[in-house]
Design an enzyme around this catalytic site. Structure first.
Site, mmCIF file in Angstrom:
data_model
loop_
_atom_site.group_PDB
_atom_site.id
_atom_site.type_symbol
_atom_site.label_atom_id
_atom_site.label_comp_id
_atom_site.label_asym_id
_atom_site.label_seq_id
_atom_site.Cartn_x
_atom_site.Cartn_y
_atom_site.Cartn_z
ATOM 1 N N HIS A 1 -36.399 45.860 64.681
ATOM 2 C CA HIS A 1 -36.639 45.249 63.350
ATOM 3 C C HIS A 1 -37.269 43.790 64.013
ATOM 4 O O HIS A 1 -37.124 43.033 62.944
ATOM 5 C CB HIS A 1 -35.635 45.124 62.562
ATOM 6 C CG HIS A 1 -34.021 44.405 63.236
ATOM 7 N ND1 HIS A 1 -33.653 44.862 64.353
ATOM 8 C CD2 HIS A 1 -33.655 43.185 62.886
ATOM 9 C CE1 HIS A 1 -32.490 44.286 64.667
ATOM 10 N NE2 HIS A 1 -32.453 43.043 64.138
ATOM 11 N N ASP A 2 -37.306 43.203 65.176
ATOM 12 C CA ASP A 2 -37.427 41.806 65.470
ATOM 13 C C ASP A 2 -38.874 42.116 66.166
ATOM 14 O O ASP A 2 -39.447 40.787 66.582
ATOM 15 C CB ASP A 2 -36.414 41.525 66.562
ATOM 16 C CG ASP A 2 -35.097 41.312 66.066
ATOM 17 O OD1 ASP A 2 -35.066 40.814 64.726
ATOM 18 O OD2 ASP A 2 -33.991 41.592 66.655
ATOM 19 N N GLU B 1 -27.220 44.684 72.674
ATOM 20 C CA GLU B 1 -28.636 43.968 72.486
ATOM 21 C C GLU B 1 -29.008 43.065 73.727
ATOM 22 O O GLU B 1 -28.333 42.314 73.722
ATOM 23 C CB GLU B 1 -28.911 43.588 71.220
ATOM 24 C CG GLU B 1 -30.441 43.230 70.795
ATOM 25 C CD GLU B 1 -30.698 41.843 70.048
ATOM 26 O OE1 GLU B 1 -31.705 41.824 69.772
ATOM 27 O OE2 GLU B 1 -29.634 41.291 69.996
ATOM 28 N N ASP C 1 -23.645 47.595 63.353
ATOM 29 C CA ASP C 1 -24.061 46.506 64.040
ATOM 30 C C ASP C 1 -23.112 45.571 63.976
ATOM 31 O O ASP C 1 -22.577 45.321 63.120
ATOM 32 C CB ASP C 1 -25.381 46.009 63.114
ATOM 33 C CG ASP C 1 -26.489 45.311 64.016
ATOM 34 O OD1 ASP C 1 -25.938 44.424 65.128
ATOM 35 O OD2 ASP C 1 -27.675 45.539 63.707
ATOM 36 N N ASP D 1 -25.065 42.710 68.579
ATOM 37 C CA ASP D 1 -26.054 41.943 68.540
ATOM 38 C C ASP D 1 -26.033 40.657 69.655
ATOM 39 O O ASP D 1 -24.774 40.356 69.915
ATOM 40 C CB ASP D 1 -25.760 41.142 67.181
ATOM 41 C CG ASP D 1 -27.067 40.295 66.928
ATOM 42 O OD1 ASP D 1 -28.049 40.903 66.591
ATOM 43 O OD2 ASP D 1 -26.890 39.038 66.911
#
Ligand code: NOJ
Ligand code: MG
Length: 537
Positions: A327-328, A266, A101, A203
């Site tokens: 994970h969001d 992302e 990430d 990200d």
């Protein structure tokens, strides 16, 4: 499939590990790198090809690692650089790629760059971040809102200016218009690429450049009460600026220096904006994450529309991808229900494009209810009671029925699902028709069937609860039929042409059945039928 060549990220299946919650090896209740290393055999046996790790770098953990204070270190909570190197080696020996990430939009407020930058108005690093004078009324410079609640601007007493943070005040945004920032992050990328990592998931890549004039964002006329407050204004000037594509291309050039690596972005944007992130002449991200399935209405018609629109909008040569969870966002098994989670699995693994799985979805993990005193997510803490909390989809992986589900010998940092004694890897492995064995069968089939990876996608029909499409490649055609409802449905083959051999049902009990004339599906059933090419429409 060829895993060594340039196309590994097209042929392969990605799997997201949220390191805090995968496997704890040192009894502190938080997952770590050694834990992931111990579980590599599981990932290899599942058949995934690439593992994306959410951040493992030194961090005060205000946003659980998405607030980085050292881009080229490992947080002691997760282990050491030696552990990381061992993980990369072991992963590569098992044929698995490792994707990190990269969080370039913002650092931690404790990052030495920000400590310098905030120290005075004339510090050499002042412009590495986004500093502005107060607005005319002495308040924030404009109306931009933080995604985690409140103004996106925080006033710094020492210098009287405001700094911008799209997320927490502890996550100041870097100024990507500054060449030194670009170069510094490029060096961070090279550091990890030299270590052998196979790529990055970047990200909030669509946030990197903000309007040069910092104009006020327009109001969102469709804002509904009960939605998080940052949705009251649009992000017209704070995200998705034209100049961002130059930044993405710069990152891509860095990965290209190292050969066959992947750049994933992302991006939460409508499809027509999303596809711009492939870049001019495909010189942007190879995989701008396609999150369309995360928020769509779960119906045959709306899914067919999304797939068709996406296929149509893809620039020539661009490779598609699909994501079901992260994970969001709430767990897929809770969004659409346990029965439909099996349909989702078949959809994800039979669409054209690289699939990304979220850890635990393969065992049907659901959202775990988090009591108010157990809340860890800063989003939920800042904006309580609206259901925005992300802890429920980040709970520990359920490995077995032993205390703490085999995740840790200590109390885990987030509560375990109440049903983990039944719903875990060991018990689902033993159950021949479990969702885990469905995932295994789908992954196996995808790997041995070029039509599922390379084949064309052709929509056939979306009638009521039934979705039908075809994948076809060099002499092989497959028809996929998915029932989005709880009632049985059937369809006659004559007009559509799918007589053939049933390869897989989501119930794992019809392999080898021959389909002649009529295809019947039970409620919540999906099937894959191999159709002899002379009979395919
Ligand atoms: C996106 C990440 O996925 C999310 O977890 C994080 O809170 C924000 N970016 C801010 O870094
Ligand atoms: Mg640990």
């Amino acid at each position: 499939m060829d895993q060594s060549g340039d196309s590994w990220w097209k042929d392969g299946i990605f799997y997201q590990v949220y390191p805090r919650s995968f496997q704890d090896s040192d009894a502190d209740g938080v997952g770590d790198i050694k834990g992931i290393l111990d579980r590599l055999p599981y990932l290899a046996s599942l058949g995934v090809d690439a593992v994306w790790l959410s951040p493992i770098f030194p961090s005060p953990m205000a946003d659980f690692g998405y607030d980085i204070s050292d881009y080229t270190g490992i947080d002691p909570l997760f282990g050491t650089m030696k552990d990381f190197d061992a993980l990369v080696d072991a992963a590569h020996s098992s044929g698995l790629k490792i994707v990190l990430d990269l969080v370039p939009n913002h650092t931690s407020e404790q990052h030495p760059w920000f400590v310098e930058s905030r120290s005075s108005r004339d510090n050499v690093m002042r412009d590495w971040y986004i500093w502005r004078d107060p607005g005319p009324d002495g308040g924030p410079p404009n109306n931009w809102l933080s995604e985690f609640g409140g103004s996106a601007w925080t006033r710094d007493e020492a210098t009287g200016q405001y700094y911008y943070h799209a997320f927490l005040a502890q996550q100041p945004d870097l100024n990507w218009r500054h060449p030194a920032v670009r170069e510094a992050i490029h060096e961070v990328m090279r550091f990890w690429l030299r270590k052998g990592v196979d790529g990055f998931r970047v990200d909030v890549i669509w946030h990197l450049i903000k309007d040069a004039e910092f104009r006020d964002n327009p109001p969102n006329l469709f804002y509904r009460e009960g939605r998080p407050p940052h949705e009251k204004i649009l992000t017209q000037y704070s995200t998705d600026q034209p100049e961002v594509h130059d930044v993405v291309a710069g990152m891509r050039r860095v990965t290209e220096e190292f050969g066959s690596r992947v750049l994933i972005g992302e991006i939460y944007l409508p499809l027509e904006r999303l596809v711009a992130y492939y870049g001019n002449d495909l010189q942007g991200a190879q995989m701008p994450f396609n999150f369309a399935l995360l928020s769509t209405l779960w119906s045959a018609r709306s899914i067919e529309k999304i797939v068709t629109d996406y296929e149509r909008m893809l620039p020539p040569g661009a490779w598609p991808n699909w994501v079901l969870g992260n994970h969001d966002r709430p767990r897929v098994a809770s969004r659409i229900g346990r029965e439909q989670a099996r349909i989702a699995a078949m959809l994800l693994l039979t669409l054209r494009g690289t699939p990304t799985l979220y850890y635990g979805d393969e065992i049907g993990m659901h959202q775990v209810a988090i009591a108010p005193d157990q809340v860890r997510d800063p989003f939920e803490r800042n904006v309580p009671g609206l259901g925005v909390g992300r802890d429920g989809c980040r709970t520990p992986m359920q490995w077995d029925a032993t205390p703490n589900a085999g995740f840790s010998t200590s109390a885990p940092w987030l509560p375990l699902a109440g049903d983990f004694t039944d719903e875990n890897v060991v018990s689902l492995d033993r159950d021949a028709r479990s969702i885990l064995n469905l995932y295994r069968a789908l992954i196996r089939l995808r790997k041995e069937t070029p039509a599922l990876v390379l084949g064309s996608y052709t929509p056939i029909a979306a009638h009521g609860d039934l979705l039908l499409y075809r994948r076809q490649h060099e002499g092989k055609a497959l028809v996929i039929a998915l029932n989005f409802g709880a009632e049985p449905v059937s369809v006659t083959s004559s007009s559509i042409g799918f007589d053939g051999e049933l390869l897989l049902s989501t119930f794992l009990d019809r392999q080898g059945e021959s389909i002649e004339g009529v295809l019947g599906l039970r409620g919540n059933e999906g099937v894959i039928v191999e159709v002899p090419l002379d009979r395919a429409a």
